[in-house]
Design an enzyme around this catalytic site. Structure first.
Site, PDB file in Angstrom:
ATOM      1  N   MET A 172      38.139  47.950  69.475  1.00 38.35           N
ATOM      2  CA  MET A 172      37.791  49.062  68.587  1.00 38.35           C
ATOM      3  C   MET A 172      36.389  49.580  68.881  1.00 38.35           C
ATOM      4  O   MET A 172      36.155  50.798  68.937  1.00 38.35           O
ATOM      5  CB  MET A 172      37.906  48.629  67.129  1.00 38.35           C
ATOM      6  CG  MET A 172      39.319  48.437  66.641  1.00 38.35           C
ATOM      7  SD  MET A 172      40.262  49.978  66.552  1.00 38.35           S
ATOM      8  CE  MET A 172      39.501  50.771  65.124  1.00 38.35           C
ATOM      9  N   SER A 291      41.021  53.282  60.513  1.00 33.48           N
ATOM     10  CA  SER A 291      42.410  52.981  60.839  1.00 33.48           C
ATOM     11  C   SER A 291      42.875  53.823  62.019  1.00 33.48           C
ATOM     12  O   SER A 291      42.435  54.957  62.199  1.00 33.48           O
ATOM     13  CB  SER A 291      43.323  53.250  59.643  1.00 33.48           C
ATOM     14  OG  SER A 291      44.680  53.026  59.998  1.00 33.48           O
ATOM     15  N   LYS A 346      40.806  50.949  52.317  1.00 34.12           N
ATOM     16  CA  LYS A 346      41.338  50.496  53.615  1.00 34.12           C
ATOM     17  C   LYS A 346      42.198  49.250  53.426  1.00 34.12           C
ATOM     18  O   LYS A 346      43.244  49.089  54.073  1.00 34.12           O
ATOM     19  CB  LYS A 346      40.180  50.193  54.579  1.00 34.12           C
ATOM     20  CG  LYS A 346      40.616  49.618  55.940  1.00 34.12           C
ATOM     21  CD  LYS A 346      41.620  50.525  56.636  1.00 34.12           C
ATOM     22  CE  LYS A 346      41.798  50.206  58.115  1.00 34.12           C
ATOM     23  NZ  LYS A 346      42.268  48.878  58.426  1.00 34.12           N
ATOM     24  N   HIS A 349      45.394  50.540  52.087  1.00 30.69           N
ATOM     25  CA  HIS A 349      46.085  51.153  53.233  1.00 30.69           C
ATOM     26  C   HIS A 349      46.838  50.089  54.020  1.00 30.69           C
ATOM     27  O   HIS A 349      48.021  50.248  54.342  1.00 30.69           O
ATOM     28  CB  HIS A 349      45.060  51.853  54.130  1.00 30.69           C
ATOM     29  CG  HIS A 349      45.571  52.254  55.483  1.00 30.69           C
ATOM     30  ND1 HIS A 349      45.797  51.343  56.505  1.00 30.69           N
ATOM     31  CD2 HIS A 349      45.888  53.462  55.998  1.00 30.69           C
ATOM     32  CE1 HIS A 349      46.247  51.971  57.569  1.00 30.69           C
ATOM     33  NE2 HIS A 349      46.304  53.266  57.297  1.00 30.69           N
ATOM     34  N   ASN A 350      46.160  48.991  54.327  1.00 24.45           N
ATOM     35  CA  ASN A 350      46.798  47.922  55.095  1.00 24.45           C
ATOM     36  C   ASN A 350      47.922  47.266  54.319  1.00 24.45           C
ATOM     37  O   ASN A 350      48.928  46.842  54.895  1.00 24.45           O
ATOM     38  CB  ASN A 350      45.761  46.883  55.510  1.00 24.45           C
ATOM     39  CG  ASN A 350      44.845  47.387  56.614  1.00 24.45           C
ATOM     40  OD1 ASN A 350      44.832  48.575  56.913  1.00 24.45           O
ATOM     41  ND2 ASN A 350      44.075  46.493  57.207  1.00 24.45           N
ATOM     42  N   GLU A 353      50.814  49.458  54.552  1.00 32.75           N
ATOM     43  CA  GLU A 353      51.289  49.284  55.931  1.00 32.75           C
ATOM     44  C   GLU A 353      52.146  48.022  56.057  1.00 32.75           C
ATOM     45  O   GLU A 353      53.219  48.044  56.684  1.00 32.75           O
ATOM     46  CB  GLU A 353      50.073  49.205  56.850  1.00 32.75           C
ATOM     47  CG  GLU A 353      50.350  48.880  58.294  1.00 32.75           C
ATOM     48  CD  GLU A 353      49.060  48.628  59.052  1.00 32.75           C
ATOM     49  OE1 GLU A 353      48.981  47.596  59.747  1.00 32.75           O
ATOM     50  OE2 GLU A 353      48.123  49.437  58.931  1.00 32.75           O
TER      51      GLU A 353
END
Length: 628
Positions: A172, A291, A346, A349-350, A353
């Protein structure tokens, strides 16, 4: 954005044009923006007053903001007084370079007397020297040399300091560095040196990409010194102890108003703690979720910064420039809120997901083992779903996985069925318990991974019980449409679960989260981008509860029967469907106007005297009963 300043006659226009050509950005002469009244006054030998200059400065300040947004420019402008320069500074200071061309009065007077075709009367020069307040923040360059030498000195001085730093050159970190450099950011990078383990990583990375002009370091103090203050430093290191260790080593090297950005998947509670600690050192801190994986980092991720609004405004041009763009061309990056709110969303979000991935795994298992479909048939069926409002990045990659072969065989069949996780899914469940928020689909997706990881136990149990799975007692023509509807319904419910927990966090932590804006930055660049997320942008403009939006009510009212049908058939046939069934249970509990929780309250009061409320008395009153 560069301003070349100085009294008239220093060669601002000449040097500005050379510099603009060298940097491949536009050049503008501030004199061209003077109103006619100012030009007449200067030509007649009368100096301008501050009142004369104000409209001119305001015009230039607006232009500077536009020019910087369009990619930068060079402006030749006298900018003699500090207050003039303050008016011109409409962009973050670290995005603005001021170059002061300086020379003696006699040299400049001689130049003005021989200059032709300019409206300024040479007699004005004395007043300009009187008004000049030399800027401490500028690059000072003496004009008593050729234009080419002046240009080279400017370029040399500008190249000494970079505008941004990145610590940590994993996958990343490297790709974000390439993204930033490709977008014109002068960058320093650092990676620790560990003998025999991590050696020369920064040097090797820089040597592989010489065209980007990145400066690489394995000495932290040299890295910090290479960045122009106030410094902006992005940490891309492993969440947890490594972040704390890096901050502890970095802090003594920083100055007041420097900024640390944690771009890893840190726990939002750690982010809150780090923010409180660093503010005591006058160091700014931003915790930001990022992300999109390797591809997103290089081409444009979704970015979720939380912390100080002032600190965000300072780095917004950097982050918004490298972020993915939504359907309207707007950056998939926004100020989320204070403290650890960026890392919190976040984390959610995960979690969403996790459940999205598990839903597709359950669909895959029902298709392949319940209906006996071949991978090529499944891929074709799911491809059709993409045209029926269900398109998403995760559905797209699942189709590609179902088509990937190795030596003529499906690669998927060679992958061990034990799923891993990095912590954010589990943190979501912990946060939900802390907030008192339901998190059915996400928590069950995490538990499904935990069960999958127990491969040895599962094999032993399979030997003892035998295979329970059997063909779903229905044909493809009947079951596939129902499965599609079930999948669609469970996805909506899963998204609602995640956004509802964010709503509870926003309320309890006073974050004032904007759910439509959060959905918007998740429409591109991130793993959970989808048609549903794009629709949610507008849904959240009307309501802060996804399941209460009229369009969603209509969809789920039509789909919930097929969700129940698929779950019933699938479980009866021996297939574990943790997230499909969890979505159904959440939905049934959500729409249940009279639940069985009254019995729970009676039980709690019976054995623990916890008291209860009554429906026939004010909610402010509590009651206890002697149940024996």
């Amino acid at each position: 954005m560069i301003i070349v300043m100085g009294v008239s006659g220093t060669g601002k226009s000449t040097i500005g044009q050379l510099l603009a050509k060298e940097l491949s950005i536009p050049f503008y002469d501030g004199d061209d923006f003077h109103p006619k009244e100012n030009i007449r006054k200067l030509a007649s030998g009368l100096p301008l007053t501050d009142e004369d200059r104000q409209p001119w400065l305001l015009t230039l300040s607006a232009c500077i903001k536009d020019w910087e947004s369009a990619g930068g420019a060079v402006l030749a402008c006298s900018a003699l007084k500090k207050k003039y320069r303050d008016t011109l500074t409409t962009i973050p200071e670290n995005q603005l370079t001021i170059i002061h061309l300086s020379g003696s009065y006699d040299l400049i007077k001689q130049r003005l007397e021989t200059r032709k075709g300019h409206f300024l009367n040479p007699s004005i020069l004395e007043s300009q020297f009187e008004n000049l307040e030399e800027p401490k923040e500028a690059l000072l360059v003496n004009i008593d040399q050729s234009p080419q030498k002046i240009l080279q000195e400017i370029l040399s001085k500008m190249n000494k300091k970079t505008a941004f730093g990145i610590i940590g050159l994993g996958v990343m970190g490297q790709n974000l560095a390439i993204n930033m450099a490709n977008n014109g950011v002068k960058l320093s990078v650092f990676n620790r040196h560990v003998a025999g383990k991590e050696e020369g990583i920064a040097r090797d990375f820089v040597s592989k990409h010489p065209e980007l002009g990145i400066q690489g370091f394995d000495d932290l103090s040299q890295f910090v010194e290479s960045i122009a203050p106030p410094r902006n430093i992005l940490l891309m290191v492993q969440a947890g102890a490594a972040v704390d260790a890096t901050i502890e080593e970095l802090t003594p090297l920083l100055e007041p108003d420097d900024l640390i950005i944690d771009g890893g998947n840190s726990n939002y509670l750690d982010t809150n703690r780090r923010d409180r600690t660093l503010v005591q050192h006058d160091i700014n801190f931003i915790g930001t979720g990022i992300s999109g994986g390797e591809e997103g980092a290089r081409k444009g991720p979704s970015i979720m910064p939380g912390g100080s609004r002032t600190a965000y405004n300072r780095i917004a041009p950097f982050l918004e420039n490298i972020a993915a763009k939504d359907a309207n061309g707007k950056a998939c990056c926004t100020y989320v809120g204070p403290e650890g709110s960026g890392h919190f969303i976040k984390m959610v979000h995960n979690g969403i997901e996790y459940a999205e991935m598990q839903l597709l795994a359950e669909v895959y298992e029902l298709m392949r083992h319940g209906l006996g479909m071949l991978p090529v048939e499944m891929a074709k069926t799911l491809e059709g779903w993409r045209t029926k409002g269900l398109d998403s990045y995760l559905l797209e990659i699942t189709i590609n996985i179902l088509r990937k072969e190795e030596n003529g065989e499906l690669l998927l069949d060679k992958i061990l069925d034990a799923a891993a996780q990095k912590g954010t899914g589990g943190w979501s469940t912990e946060a939900a318990i802390r907030l008192g928020a339901p998190l059915n689909t996400i928590s069950d997706a995490v538990m499904a991974r935990n069960i999958s990881a127990q491969k040895e136990v599962r094999l032993l149990a399979n030997e003892l019980y035998g295979s329970i799975k059997q063909t779903v007692p229905t044909g493809q023509e009947e079951f596939i449409p129902a499965l599609m509807e079930a999948y669609a319904a469970a996805r909506i419910i899963n998204h609602a679960v995640g956004f509802d927990m964010m709503k509870e966090a926003s309320k309890q932590y006073h974050w004032d989260l904007n759910f439509s804006e959060i959905a918007r930055i998740w429409t591109n660049g991130c793993i959970i981008r989808s048609e549903l997320m794009s629709a949610a942008v507008n849904y959240f403009k009307d309501t802060d509860r996804l399941l209460l939006h009229p369009a969603v009510v209509k969809s789920l009212s039509d789909q919930q029967a097929n969700l129940a049908h698929v779950i019933g058939k699938g479980i009866a046939s021996g297939f574990p469907l943790p997230v499909l069934s969890s979505a159904m249970n959440f939905f049934l509990g959500y729409v249940n106007g009279q639940s069985s929780a009254n019995l729970l309250q009676a039980q709690r009061d019976y054995f623990g005297a916890h008291t209860y409320k009554r429906i026939d008395r004010p909610v402010t009153e509590s009651f206890h009963t002697d149940w024996i």
